[in-house]
Design a protein around this motif. Structure first.
Motif, PDB file in Angstrom:
ATOM      1  N   LYS A 264      31.038 -26.064 -17.675  1.00 47.10           N
ATOM      2  CA  LYS A 264      31.576 -27.153 -16.733  1.00 47.10           C
ATOM      3  C   LYS A 264      30.354 -28.045 -16.209  1.00 47.10           C
ATOM      4  CE  LYS A 264      34.103 -28.627 -12.908  1.00 47.10           C
ATOM      5  NZ  LYS A 264      35.100 -28.086 -11.854  1.00 47.10           N
ATOM      6  N   ALA A 265      29.085 -27.482 -15.878  1.00 49.18           N
ATOM      7  CA  ALA A 265      27.956 -28.146 -15.463  1.00 49.18           C
ATOM      8  C   ALA A 265      27.373 -28.978 -16.536  1.00 49.18           C
ATOM      9  CB  ALA A 265      27.151 -27.430 -14.710  1.00 49.18           C
ATOM     10  N   GLN A 266      27.278 -28.175 -17.664  1.00 43.74           N
ATOM     11  CA  GLN A 266      26.613 -28.862 -19.090  1.00 43.74           C
ATOM     12  C   GLN A 266      27.527 -29.535 -19.852  1.00 43.74           C
ATOM     13  OE1 GLN A 266      24.075 -25.990 -20.953  1.00 43.74           O
ATOM     14  NE2 GLN A 266      24.104 -24.674 -19.407  1.00 43.74           N
ATOM     15  N   GLY A 267      28.837 -29.713 -19.542  1.00 37.38           N
ATOM     16  CA  GLY A 267      29.578 -30.276 -20.265  1.00 37.38           C
ATOM     17  C   GLY A 267      29.837 -29.803 -21.642  1.00 37.38           C
ATOM     18  N   VAL A 268      29.817 -28.654 -21.791  1.00 40.82           N
ATOM     19  CA  VAL A 268      29.847 -27.782 -22.856  1.00 40.82           C
ATOM     20  C   VAL A 268      31.369 -27.273 -22.911  1.00 40.82           C
ATOM     21  CG1 VAL A 268      29.218 -25.451 -23.973  1.00 40.82           C
ATOM     22  CG2 VAL A 268      27.483 -26.893 -23.060  1.00 40.82           C
ATOM     23  N   LYS A 269      31.959 -27.486 -24.191  1.00 39.16           N
ATOM     24  CA  LYS A 269      33.373 -27.006 -24.297  1.00 39.16           C
ATOM     25  C   LYS A 269      33.550 -25.753 -25.017  1.00 39.16           C
ATOM     26  CE  LYS A 269      37.640 -28.726 -26.417  1.00 39.16           C
ATOM     27  NZ  LYS A 269      38.353 -29.870 -27.161  1.00 39.16           N
ATOM     28  N   THR A 270      34.400 -24.835 -24.086  1.00 42.20           N
ATOM     29  CA  THR A 270      34.265 -23.627 -24.895  1.00 42.20           C
ATOM     30  C   THR A 270      35.244 -23.605 -26.164  1.00 42.20           C
ATOM     31  OG1 THR A 270      36.403 -23.217 -23.449  1.00 42.20           O
ATOM     32  CG2 THR A 270      34.139 -22.288 -22.826  1.00 42.20           C
ATOM     33  N   GLY A 271      34.893 -22.816 -27.200  1.00 40.59           N
ATOM     34  CA  GLY A 271      35.475 -22.986 -28.258  1.00 40.59           C
ATOM     35  C   GLY A 271      34.864 -23.636 -29.438  1.00 40.59           C
ATOM     36  N   SER A 272      34.558 -24.660 -29.177  1.00 39.16           N
ATOM     37  CA  SER A 272      33.929 -25.658 -30.394  1.00 39.16           C
ATOM     38  C   SER A 272      32.319 -25.748 -30.148  1.00 39.16           C
ATOM     39  CB  SER A 272      34.635 -27.075 -30.306  1.00 39.16           C
ATOM     40  OG  SER A 272      34.265 -27.636 -28.756  1.00 39.16           O
ATOM     41  N   ASP A 273      32.031 -25.683 -28.805  1.00 43.64           N
ATOM     42  CA  ASP A 273      30.725 -25.668 -28.505  1.00 43.64           C
ATOM     43  C   ASP A 273      30.041 -24.269 -28.119  1.00 43.64           C
ATOM     44  OD1 ASP A 273      30.837 -28.574 -28.669  1.00 43.64           O
ATOM     45  OD2 ASP A 273      30.995 -28.783 -26.459  1.00 43.64           O
ATOM     46  N   LEU A 274      30.920 -23.680 -27.741  1.00 37.23           N
ATOM     47  CA  LEU A 274      30.446 -22.070 -27.191  1.00 37.23           C
ATOM     48  C   LEU A 274      31.626 -21.135 -27.119  1.00 37.23           C
ATOM     49  CD1 LEU A 274      28.166 -21.218 -24.433  1.00 37.23           C
ATOM     50  CD2 LEU A 274      30.624 -20.342 -24.180  1.00 37.23           C
ATOM     51  N   GLY A 275      31.355 -19.926 -27.855  1.00 35.92           N
ATOM     52  CA  GLY A 275      32.437 -18.923 -28.053  1.00 35.92           C
ATOM     53  C   GLY A 275      32.483 -18.078 -26.918  1.00 35.92           C
ATOM     54  N   LEU A 276      33.627 -17.753 -26.751  1.00 31.17           N
ATOM     55  CA  LEU A 276      33.951 -16.921 -25.491  1.00 31.17           C
ATOM     56  C   LEU A 276      34.686 -15.789 -25.718  1.00 31.17           C
ATOM     57  CD1 LEU A 276      32.715 -16.253 -22.422  1.00 31.17           C
ATOM     58  CD2 LEU A 276      34.244 -18.081 -21.647  1.00 31.17           C
ATOM     59  N   ILE A 277      34.579 -14.706 -25.444  1.00 24.51           N
ATOM     60  CA  ILE A 277      35.482 -13.503 -25.280  1.00 24.51           C
ATOM     61  C   ILE A 277      35.179 -12.575 -24.224  1.00 24.51           C
ATOM     62  CG2 ILE A 277      36.187 -11.440 -26.795  1.00 24.51           C
ATOM     63  CD1 ILE A 277      34.797 -12.505 -29.177  1.00 24.51           C
ATOM     64  N   ALA A 278      36.370 -12.184 -23.520  1.00 24.60           N
ATOM     65  CA  ALA A 278      35.990 -11.555 -22.047  1.00 24.60           C
ATOM     66  C   ALA A 278      36.795 -10.362 -22.524  1.00 24.60           C
ATOM     67  CB  ALA A 278      36.791 -12.125 -21.140  1.00 24.60           C
ATOM     68  N   TYR A 279      36.374  -9.119 -21.691  1.00 20.75           N
ATOM     69  CA  TYR A 279      37.091  -7.886 -21.589  1.00 20.75           C
ATOM     70  C   TYR A 279      38.168  -7.765 -20.344  1.00 20.75           C
ATOM     71  CZ  TYR A 279      36.883  -3.360 -23.929  1.00 20.75           C
ATOM     72  OH  TYR A 279      37.136  -2.239 -24.610  1.00 20.75           O
ATOM     73  N   ASN A 280      39.339  -7.248 -20.730  1.00 21.07           N
ATOM     74  CA  ASN A 280      40.512  -7.062 -19.880  1.00 21.07           C
ATOM     75  C   ASN A 280      41.175  -8.348 -19.504  1.00 21.07           C
ATOM     76  OD1 ASN A 280      40.110  -4.438 -19.501  1.00 21.07           O
ATOM     77  ND2 ASN A 280      38.352  -4.632 -18.215  1.00 21.07           N
ATOM     78  N   ASP A 281      42.546  -8.583 -19.816  1.00 23.75           N
ATOM     79  CA  ASP A 281      43.324  -9.664 -19.620  1.00 23.75           C
ATOM     80  C   ASP A 281      43.803  -9.535 -18.234  1.00 23.75           C
ATOM     81  OD1 ASP A 281      44.387 -11.897 -20.641  1.00 23.75           O
ATOM     82  OD2 ASP A 281      46.218 -11.250 -21.167  1.00 23.75           O
ATOM     83  N   THR A 282      43.736 -10.998 -17.743  1.00 24.12           N
ATOM     84  CA  THR A 282      44.548 -11.324 -16.815  1.00 24.12           C
ATOM     85  C   THR A 282      45.372 -12.500 -16.590  1.00 24.12           C
ATOM     86  OG1 THR A 282      42.631 -12.603 -15.782  1.00 24.12           O
ATOM     87  CG2 THR A 282      42.891 -10.194 -15.284  1.00 24.12           C
ATOM     88  N   PRO A 283      46.366 -12.623 -16.005  1.00 24.89           N
ATOM     89  CA  PRO A 283      47.120 -14.043 -16.122  1.00 24.89           C
ATOM     90  C   PRO A 283      46.672 -15.230 -16.329  1.00 24.89           C
ATOM     91  CG  PRO A 283      48.320 -12.627 -14.832  1.00 24.89           C
ATOM     92  CD  PRO A 283      46.787 -11.882 -15.036  1.00 24.89           C
TER      93      PRO A 283
END
Length: 330
Positions: A264-283
């Motif tokens: 958010k601070a750098q104006g980077v968009k997750t998915g297209s600019d940066l890939g992100l996978i997290a462990y353990n799902d939450t709502p």
């Protein structure tokens, strides 16, 4: 034959603990039934090989717990049958709340659950288990380590014990419902290897403080080498500058939050600019941005299976494979 008790000097419990355990076990198994007259203090003292004071103290504790009641001149009676369960979790989090809610909702109304947390502190863990002995009908315990059980856990009757989430019981006497922390997550990553190859580098954020099994690091390294992914292990993400064009796999929630704030601070968009996978799902992970891609066990399923074990007391030995939930962050 009815209820019988005999103090055993070879058991590492006090006389009162042994007597409490024997009575609650007899009620749970139907040997002592609702409304049934308990043995008198004198009878139980003589047949059990303990003092009258020990029997009286045990009966007083059971009265405090509303397991038995007393009537002047008539003696002690078994109250309406109820079952007390200890659920000892590692810490509180959104996915642990899912687990507990599912567990509780799948238990009958006459089951009471005491929910406790050890926060990965061995001293707290030992004390909580020690204090629980003889007090509960069933025990559901999240162990501290993945590789072995804590010694104190062996003091719990294996027929009443369920190991949850992680821990490796030796032999086939202790039931478990645990996660697959190696092959399962790698199988999930293989489903999105084409997406991962579109990023310059794939980073595993794995702090030394995480209780996540360290064996996963080797599995991650082997996966990346097999698929020719440039990769790096990051211990402390706060000392790094988040790099667009790279993908990150986070284990701890605080690292996920750090990445999202940095984006958010750098104006980077997750998915297209940066890939992100997290462990353990939450709502919440479904709602953040375009959604956070996760590798996660089904904690609602784990809770429901744990409840079935507690009610049926049938042995269970199950390793739950995690699932990949693909969302907009990858």
């Amino acid at each position: 034959m009815g209820f019988q008790f005999k103090y055993d000097e070879g058991v590492p419990q006090t006389k009162i603990q042994q007597l409490l355990h024997a009575i609650t076990e007899a009620i749970s198994n139907g040997v002592l039934k609702e409304g049934e007259l308990m043995p008198s203090v004198n009878q139980l003292s003589k047949s059990g090989g303990v003092s009258r004071d020990t029997v009286f103290k045990a009966y007083s504790i059971l009265k405090q717990r509303s397991i038995i009641s007393s009537t002047p001149t008539k003696g002690y009676f078994v109250n309406s049958v109820s079952f007390r369960v200890m659920m000892l979790l590692d810490d509180f989090s959104a996915f642990k709340e899912q687990l507990y809610t599912s567990f509780r909702s799948n238990l009958p109304d006459n089951y009471a659950v005491d929910l406790l947390f050890h926060h990965y502190n061995p001293d707290v863990f030992d004390q909580l288990v020690q204090n629980s002995l003889g007090r509960y009908s069933m025990y559901v315990v999240m162990n501290i380590k993945h590789s072995r059980l804590e010694k104190v856990v062996r003091k719990i009757d294996p027929n009443k014990l369920l190991i949850l989430d992680m821990g490796t019981p030796d032999g086939d006497d202790i039931s478990y419902i645990t996660q697959d922390f190696q092959a399962g997550p790698i199988a999930c990553l293989k489903q999105v290897v084409d997406r991962l190859q579109s990023y310059r580098q794939f980073n595993l954020v794995f702090p030394a403080s995480t209780p996540h099994p360290v064996e996963f690091v080797k599995a991650f390294d082997a996966f990346c080498k097999e698929h020719k992914l440039k990769h790096q292990l990051i211990d402390d993400l706060s000392k790094r500058t988040v790099q667009p064009g790279q993908a990150y796999l986070t284990i701890k929630e605080e690292d996920l939050v750090y990445l999202l704030k940095s984006c958010k601070a750098q104006g980077v968009k997750t998915g297209s600019d940066l890939g992100l996978i997290a462990y353990n799902d939450t709502p919440l992970k479904e709602l953040v941005g375009a959604g956070i891609t996760v590798i996660s066990a089904d904690f609602a399923e784990m809770g429901a299976k744990a409840a079935r074990f507690v009610v049926s007391k049938e042995k269970i030995f199950e390793v739950l494979a995690p699932k990949l939930i693909l969302r907009g962050s990858l």
